[in-house]
Design a protein around this motif. Sequence first.
Motif, short mmCIF file in Angstrom:
data_model
loop_
_atom_site.label_atom_id
_atom_site.label_comp_id
_atom_site.label_asym_id
_atom_site.label_seq_id
_atom_site.Cartn_x
_atom_site.Cartn_y
_atom_site.Cartn_z
N TYR A 1 -123.89 -65.23 41.91
CA TYR A 1 -125.00 -66.17 41.72
C TYR A 1 -126.16 -65.50 40.98
N ASP A 2 -126.42 -64.24 41.29
CA ASP A 2 -127.58 -63.54 40.72
C ASP A 2 -127.36 -63.09 39.29
N PRO B 1 -128.94 -67.19 35.55
CA PRO B 1 -128.60 -66.46 36.77
C PRO B 1 -129.71 -66.55 37.81
N GLY B 2 -129.30 -66.72 39.07
CA GLY B 2 -130.26 -66.74 40.17
C GLY B 2 -131.09 -67.99 40.25
N GLU B 3 -130.67 -69.07 39.57
CA GLU B 3 -131.48 -70.29 39.55
C GLU B 3 -130.68 -71.46 40.11
N ALA C 1 -118.17 -73.45 33.26
CA ALA C 1 -117.71 -72.09 32.94
C ALA C 1 -118.79 -71.12 33.41
N ALA C 2 -118.37 -70.11 34.17
CA ALA C 2 -119.31 -69.12 34.70
C ALA C 2 -118.95 -67.76 34.14
N LEU C 3 -119.91 -67.15 33.43
CA LEU C 3 -119.71 -65.85 32.81
C LEU C 3 -120.85 -64.93 33.19
N PRO C 4 -120.59 -63.64 33.27
CA PRO C 4 -121.70 -62.72 33.56
C PRO C 4 -122.67 -62.66 32.39
#
Length: 607
Positions: free
Chosen positions: A167-168, A208-210, A231-234
């Motif tokens: 999440y962060d 990130p983190g929101e 889609a979740a990417l770093p």
Amino acid sequence: MNMKRVTITFIASLLLIPTFALATSGESDSDESSSSQLHGEGSFSEKHEVIYATLNAFGEQDGMYVVNQFNVTKPGEMIDFGHYESVHNLTNLEDIKLHDEEVMFTALEDEFYYQGNLNGQPLPWTVDLEYTLDGEVVNPHDIAGEDGQLAIKIKTSANEEVNPVFYDHYLLQVTLNLDSEIYHAIEAEDGTVASAGKNKQVTFTVMPGEDEQFVVEADVINFEFDGVEIAALPSSMSVDDPETDEMQDEMRSLSDGIADLYDGVTDLRDGVVDLNDGVVELHDGSGDYLDGVRELDDGSTDLVEGSQSIGDALQEISSGFELDDNMDTSDLEELEQGLREIAGGLYEVEDGLWQLRDHYNQAYDALDDAIADIPRSDLSEEEIQSLYMSGADSDILDELVDTYIAAQTVQGTYDAVGEAFEAVSPTLLDVSESLHEMATNLELMADELAASMDDLDFADDLAELESGLNELANQYGDFHAGLVDYTGGVGELSSAYSDIHEGISELNDGTFELEDGVDELHDGTGELAEETSDLPEQMQSEIDNMMNDFDHSDFEPVSFVSERNDKVETVQFVIQSGSITIDDDEESGEVEEEEKGIWERFLDLFR
């Protein structure tokens, strides 16, 4: 016919593979043991995880599986870890084993893939989907095929049950693919609407983190929905620090400008203090002047009445004085005494006018000095607007401008009636001198009359006295008429100046309020100047903090499925919510199922 027999024989042999594998499990174990001895322990340089998750139409999690990829550096036996319910080899037909949380496989190629199915493991984010049609919250499955004004609300937030590292540090890209034949007049605040062939694609980004909430609105006809793709990417991109030299120079100029503003407000406060002191003096002087004018106006009645009495006496003496051979000297003595009494009355009036003139001059000097202390300036409209644009408190500036206008009005009014103010004292002087001259003449007449009575032959003197009395009576009538006009003007001046004094009183109250407001403005700008004295440094610090929030280049990926996994290079998430479609005819589905042949059904085993 022979080809058909060969095909059936081939298919039959494929269908028998599982039974054969079970029947020869001992041999398989022997082969695995041989393969292990042949290849030994393998190794890999890095691992990649792609997590595929499905949600229902409301955003609730349905299923999840992971595709694991290994970059093999040494073929052989390997172990991976995960809370899997089952696993499948996606690279070859080699067996893969799952025992508790250990996944054991033999990797012979440069890259090895296997799928692990998860049951009940939550995603790092919770997703809520809400549908509104024509303002009413609805079940999306109940509105398939409906028309109306549609709104889809998408809300993402942290799942507290999962390691917060995802999440962060992960950026979410939320995408909706909308059929242009169904969706019209699409609106997506905070989103990007782009064309994707004949359809429209709406994309949102979650940092990130929101936690975020998005809404897509559209007019729909025959509603269907392909679902939401996430889609979740770093967010591991490195962000270069921006060039801030020029901005720092501008911030320094702003900081210096605020300091100059504070200095200017300090000067303004000092000026307002002086202005207020001057207006206080003006108010006091104006009060004295008003009292003097009112005293003059109040005394005008007595003055006119006294003058009228003197005039009447002179007229009576003049008209009653006739030369007569039998004139009694006692009458002349009475005339002498009357002339001396009239002269004494004129002297008393003269003394009163002198005292009144002194009081008036004192009041007028105080008023003139007070008004002279009001700063004379001519601010342009542009200068006043620039003052409002300086960022100062608008309420205080309103008071300042109103006070400035009032002060200028007082000065303008005073300048306009200045001649009337200045004429009062000289007129009083002229009147006093005229009264003094008349009183002196009357005394001289009385003296001459007394001297004449000792002379046996004073007929000529009496004739001259008679002529002088007649002339004096006539001249005094003119003087009395002028005195009446003058006292009338004093009355008008007293009435008019009452309004001026009332305005000065309001100005006095306004400058007191203005001084209080400018004190607050001075304190506020002083605090602002102090807080912005290091504005460039503050700005750089904020930029650094902001860049740190966006710069996740130092992020070290961790495995989503097990903290025991190492060499994890990337972890990605692909999330798809359920689609909403108009139900197909069940019979057509049955017909299609019946039409499938044995080859189609065989291929379905591998789909």
